[in-house]
Design a protein around this motif. Structure first.
Motif, PDB file in Angstrom:
ATOM      1  N   LEU A 182       0.431  -1.395   0.123  1.00  0.00           N
ATOM      2  CA  LEU A 182      -0.074   0.361   0.259  1.00  0.00           C
ATOM      3  C   LEU A 182       1.051   1.092   0.303  1.00  0.00           C
ATOM      4  N   ILE A 183       1.583   1.732   0.539  1.00  0.00           N
ATOM      5  CA  ILE A 183       3.147   2.495   0.799  1.00  0.00           C
ATOM      6  C   ILE A 183       3.478   2.772  -0.633  1.00  0.00           C
ATOM      7  N   ILE A 184       3.737   1.293  -1.435  1.00  0.00           N
ATOM      8  CA  ILE A 184       4.112   1.741  -3.622  1.00  0.00           C
ATOM      9  C   ILE A 184       2.973   2.367  -4.107  1.00  0.00           C
ATOM     10  N   ASN A 185       1.736   2.031  -3.562  1.00  0.00           N
ATOM     11  CA  ASN A 185       0.654   2.511  -4.469  1.00  0.00           C
ATOM     12  C   ASN A 185      -0.071   3.438  -4.454  1.00  0.00           C
ATOM     13  N   SER A 186       0.904   4.515  -3.024  1.00  0.00           N
ATOM     14  CA  SER A 186      -0.402   5.288  -2.586  1.00  0.00           C
ATOM     15  C   SER A 186       1.379   6.488  -3.410  1.00  0.00           C
ATOM     16  N   VAL A 187       2.021   5.968  -2.986  1.00  0.00           N
ATOM     17  CA  VAL A 187       3.305   6.648  -3.793  1.00  0.00           C
ATOM     18  C   VAL A 187       3.151   7.097  -5.771  1.00  0.00           C
ATOM     19  N   GLN A 188       2.443   6.010  -5.843  1.00  0.00           N
ATOM     20  CA  GLN A 188       2.488   6.122  -7.612  1.00  0.00           C
ATOM     21  C   GLN A 188       1.399   6.328  -7.706  1.00  0.00           C
ATOM     22  N   ALA A 189       0.759   6.472  -7.079  1.00  0.00           N
ATOM     23  CA  ALA A 189      -0.241   7.150  -6.893  1.00  0.00           C
ATOM     24  C   ALA A 189      -0.475   8.621  -7.668  1.00  0.00           C
ATOM     25  N   PHE A 190       0.677   8.699  -6.472  1.00  0.00           N
ATOM     26  CA  PHE A 190       0.955  10.596  -5.621  1.00  0.00           C
ATOM     27  C   PHE A 190       1.416  11.684  -7.185  1.00  0.00           C
ATOM     28  N   PHE A 191       2.047  10.405  -7.236  1.00  0.00           N
ATOM     29  CA  PHE A 191       3.761  10.854  -7.950  1.00  0.00           C
ATOM     30  C   PHE A 191       2.214  10.865  -9.567  1.00  0.00           C
ATOM     31  N   ALA A 192       1.505  10.265 -10.274  1.00  0.00           N
ATOM     32  CA  ALA A 192       0.857  10.005 -11.644  1.00  0.00           C
ATOM     33  C   ALA A 192      -0.399  11.110 -11.136  1.00  0.00           C
ATOM     34  N   MET A 193      -0.227  11.632 -10.235  1.00  0.00           N
ATOM     35  CA  MET A 193      -1.614  12.434  -9.936  1.00  0.00           C
ATOM     36  C   MET A 193      -1.206  13.670 -10.149  1.00  0.00           C
ATOM     37  N   ALA A 240      -5.347  12.039 -14.774  1.00  0.00           N
ATOM     38  CA  ALA A 240      -5.182  12.830 -13.227  1.00  0.00           C
ATOM     39  C   ALA A 240      -6.401  12.565 -12.206  1.00  0.00           C
ATOM     40  N   GLY A 241      -8.014  12.291 -12.658  1.00  0.00           N
ATOM     41  CA  GLY A 241      -8.924  12.053 -11.911  1.00  0.00           C
ATOM     42  C   GLY A 241      -8.870  11.379 -10.808  1.00  0.00           C
ATOM     43  N   LEU A 242      -8.580   9.473 -11.086  1.00  0.00           N
ATOM     44  CA  LEU A 242      -8.945   8.309 -11.177  1.00  0.00           C
ATOM     45  C   LEU A 242      -7.398   8.204  -9.909  1.00  0.00           C
ATOM     46  N   ASN A 243      -5.925   8.637 -10.033  1.00  0.00           N
ATOM     47  CA  ASN A 243      -4.457   8.735  -9.767  1.00  0.00           C
ATOM     48  C   ASN A 243      -5.374   9.979  -8.618  1.00  0.00           C
ATOM     49  N   LEU A 244      -5.631  11.226  -8.260  1.00  0.00           N
ATOM     50  CA  LEU A 244      -6.130  11.733  -7.288  1.00  0.00           C
ATOM     51  C   LEU A 244      -6.836  10.611  -5.542  1.00  0.00           C
ATOM     52  N   LEU A 245      -8.116   9.996  -6.800  1.00  0.00           N
ATOM     53  CA  LEU A 245      -9.162   9.642  -6.060  1.00  0.00           C
ATOM     54  C   LEU A 245      -7.975   8.276  -5.366  1.00  0.00           C
ATOM     55  N   ASN A 246      -6.867   7.517  -6.749  1.00  0.00           N
ATOM     56  CA  ASN A 246      -6.058   6.919  -5.909  1.00  0.00           C
ATOM     57  C   ASN A 246      -5.894   7.298  -4.260  1.00  0.00           C
ATOM     58  N   THR A 247      -5.144   7.813  -4.642  1.00  0.00           N
ATOM     59  CA  THR A 247      -4.175   9.270  -3.615  1.00  0.00           C
ATOM     60  C   THR A 247      -4.656   9.213  -1.986  1.00  0.00           C
ATOM     61  N   VAL A 248      -6.345   8.989  -2.226  1.00  0.00           N
ATOM     62  CA  VAL A 248      -7.071   9.315  -0.882  1.00  0.00           C
ATOM     63  C   VAL A 248      -7.420   8.329  -1.066  1.00  0.00           C
ATOM     64  N   PHE A 249      -8.042   7.229  -2.023  1.00  0.00           N
ATOM     65  CA  PHE A 249      -8.385   6.472  -0.900  1.00  0.00           C
ATOM     66  C   PHE A 249      -7.485   5.156  -0.108  1.00  0.00           C
ATOM     67  N   THR A 250      -6.506   5.314  -0.651  1.00  0.00           N
ATOM     68  CA  THR A 250      -5.082   4.398  -0.739  1.00  0.00           C
ATOM     69  C   THR A 250      -4.447   4.927   0.594  1.00  0.00           C
ATOM     70  N   PHE A 251      -4.246   6.288   0.767  1.00  0.00           N
ATOM     71  CA  PHE A 251      -3.653   6.061   1.912  1.00  0.00           C
ATOM     72  C   PHE A 251      -4.333   6.338   2.892  1.00  0.00           C
ATOM     73  N   SER A 252      -5.443   6.399   3.196  1.00  0.00           N
ATOM     74  CA  SER A 252      -5.822   7.169   3.745  1.00  0.00           C
ATOM     75  C   SER A 252      -7.467   5.132   4.440  1.00  0.00           C
ATOM     76  N   TYR A 253      -6.723   4.519   3.644  1.00  0.00           N
ATOM     77  CA  TYR A 253      -6.696   3.166   4.252  1.00  0.00           C
ATOM     78  C   TYR A 253      -5.628   2.517   4.664  1.00  0.00           C
ATOM     79  N   THR A 254      -4.947   2.888   4.181  1.00  0.00           N
ATOM     80  CA  THR A 254      -3.420   2.707   4.904  1.00  0.00           C
ATOM     81  C   THR A 254      -3.122   3.513   6.148  1.00  0.00           C
ATOM     82  N   ALA A 255      -3.395   4.477   6.096  1.00  0.00           N
ATOM     83  CA  ALA A 255      -3.134   5.375   7.818  1.00  0.00           C
ATOM     84  C   ALA A 255      -3.954   4.648   8.833  1.00  0.00           C
ATOM     85  N   LEU A 256      -5.068   4.637   8.566  1.00  0.00           N
ATOM     86  CA  LEU A 256      -6.586   4.198   9.336  1.00  0.00           C
ATOM     87  C   LEU A 256      -6.510   2.867   9.944  1.00  0.00           C
ATOM     88  N   PHE A 257      -6.318   1.887   8.834  1.00  0.00           N
ATOM     89  CA  PHE A 257      -6.883   0.274   8.754  1.00  0.00           C
ATOM     90  C   PHE A 257      -6.154  -0.568   8.706  1.00  0.00           C
TER      91      PHE A 257
END
Length: 344
Positions: free
Chosen positions: A61-72, A225-242
């Motif tokens: 999930l760390i890898i995916n969060s970084v990938q989504a943020f850069f792509a956004m 841009a849109g999908l990676n914005l949502l992916n960043t929010v979803f993935t990082f939120s899940y990673t941090a909270l759960f």
């Protein structure tokens, strides 16, 4: 009449993409994704231990969060350049609730699919993972058929059968033992199967979004841009909270150094840049040339994995690998034939 013809020809010639643009696109796709594929396998299989022990990075999930943020970030810049004004994903995401729901559905399926796919690497060889990911045609067809009632020509089923057969032959012939895998192959298959189904949902919904939103002028840059914005929010939120992957990441870096951080950052940057070159190729040269480039890129990625990471392939595995490529190239041939037929 006579004076207008040269004007039209000149305009057409000025709009035609240059050979230099083609070279840049091909070099960009090859350079970005060959390096990206190398880093993907390195992160999933390298022993990062600074001592004599074992330290394999297991926080997808760390890898995916970084990938989504850069792509956004890269997608936003790309979208702004295309529209010739600064534009953020929020500018168009919240204009239409139905469009936003489709974006959320795609982003959620992407956000869930990727970590599940990475989880399969704990149980499967990376080369098999790379081959199986080439089977996206199967889940895409399945979801299209079940959810949207789509029908496909016979050659599509032939291609799907060849690719599946090649992957099965490769997997049952795989006797190599990777130190980063635990050998629980069936569990790895289950993870990968679920990931592929989610990929099918993602791609099928994207097709529907483009077909229904042409009047809204949704482009690849908007989607990126849109999908990676949502992916960043979803993935990082899940990673941090759960999950405890943030704590795991900090502890892993403290114990084993920052090499994994550098690899993850480069992985995210290269993947983001690679998406730009894919969209440039699609817009300037069409899907046929893009298919040819990406197919050969996958072939070189697999060959790079074999030679750089010391995979030993037997005759059956080479046969399975060849069968997969025959299936992929068969699809490319039929696309080219259909396109030529339309021109004629």
């Amino acid at each position: 009449m006579v004076n207008n013809k040269p004007a039209r020809n000149q305009t057409s010639a000025s709009k035609s993409p240059s050979v230099l643009m083609l070279v840049v696109c091909v070099a960009g796709i090859y350079g970005s994704f060959l390096s990206w594929s190398y880093l993907q396998e390195k992160i999933s299989s390298k022993n990062y231990s600074s001592e004599d022990g074992e330290a394999y990075f297991k926080a997808p999930l760390i890898i995916n969060s970084v990938q989504a943020f850069f792509a956004m970030l890269v997608g936003t810049a790309y979208m702004s350049v295309k529209s010739r004004r600064f534009e953020t994903p929020a500018h168009f995401l919240f204009q239409d609730r139905k469009m936003l729901r489709n974006f959320v559905l795609i982003a959620l399926s992407q956000a869930v699919s990727s970590p599940i796919a990475y989880q399969s690497l704990n149980h499967l060889d990376y080369l098999f993972y790379l081959l199986a990911k080439s089977c996206k045609l199967i889940p895409v067809m399945l979801v299209h058929r079940l959810l949207y009632g789509s029908k496909f020509p016979t050659y599509k089923y032939v291609v799907a059968g060849l690719v599946t057969f090649g992957v099965v032959v490769f997997s049952i012939s795989n006797r190599a033992k990777a130190t980063s895998n635990d050998g629980r192959i069936l569990l790895g298959f289950a993870y990968l199967f679920v990931s592929l189904l989610l990929d099918g949902l993602t791609n099928s919904t994207q097709d529907q979004l483009f077909s229904k939103s042409q009047s809204k002028k949704i482009t690849g840059a908007h989607l990126m841009a849109g999908l990676n914005l949502l992916n960043t929010v979803f993935t990082f939120s899940y990673t941090a909270l759960f999950t405890r992957q943030l704590d795991y990441f900090r502890q892993f870096v403290a114990n084993n150094g920052r090499e994994v951080v550098q690899d993850i950052l480069m992985f995210g940057l290269l993947g983001s840049l690679g998406q730009i070159f894919i969209f440039l190729t699609l817009e300037n040269f069409g899907s046929l040339l893009l298919v040819t480039i990406t197919v050969t890129r996958k072939m070189f990625s697999m060959c790079l994995s074999v030679f750089l990471f010391g995979h030993q392939l037997n005759a059956s595995q080479w046969f399975g690998l060849l069968t997969v490529f025959v299936g992929i190239f068969l699809e490319s041939f039929y696309k080219m034939f259909a396109h030529q037929k339309k021109i004629d």
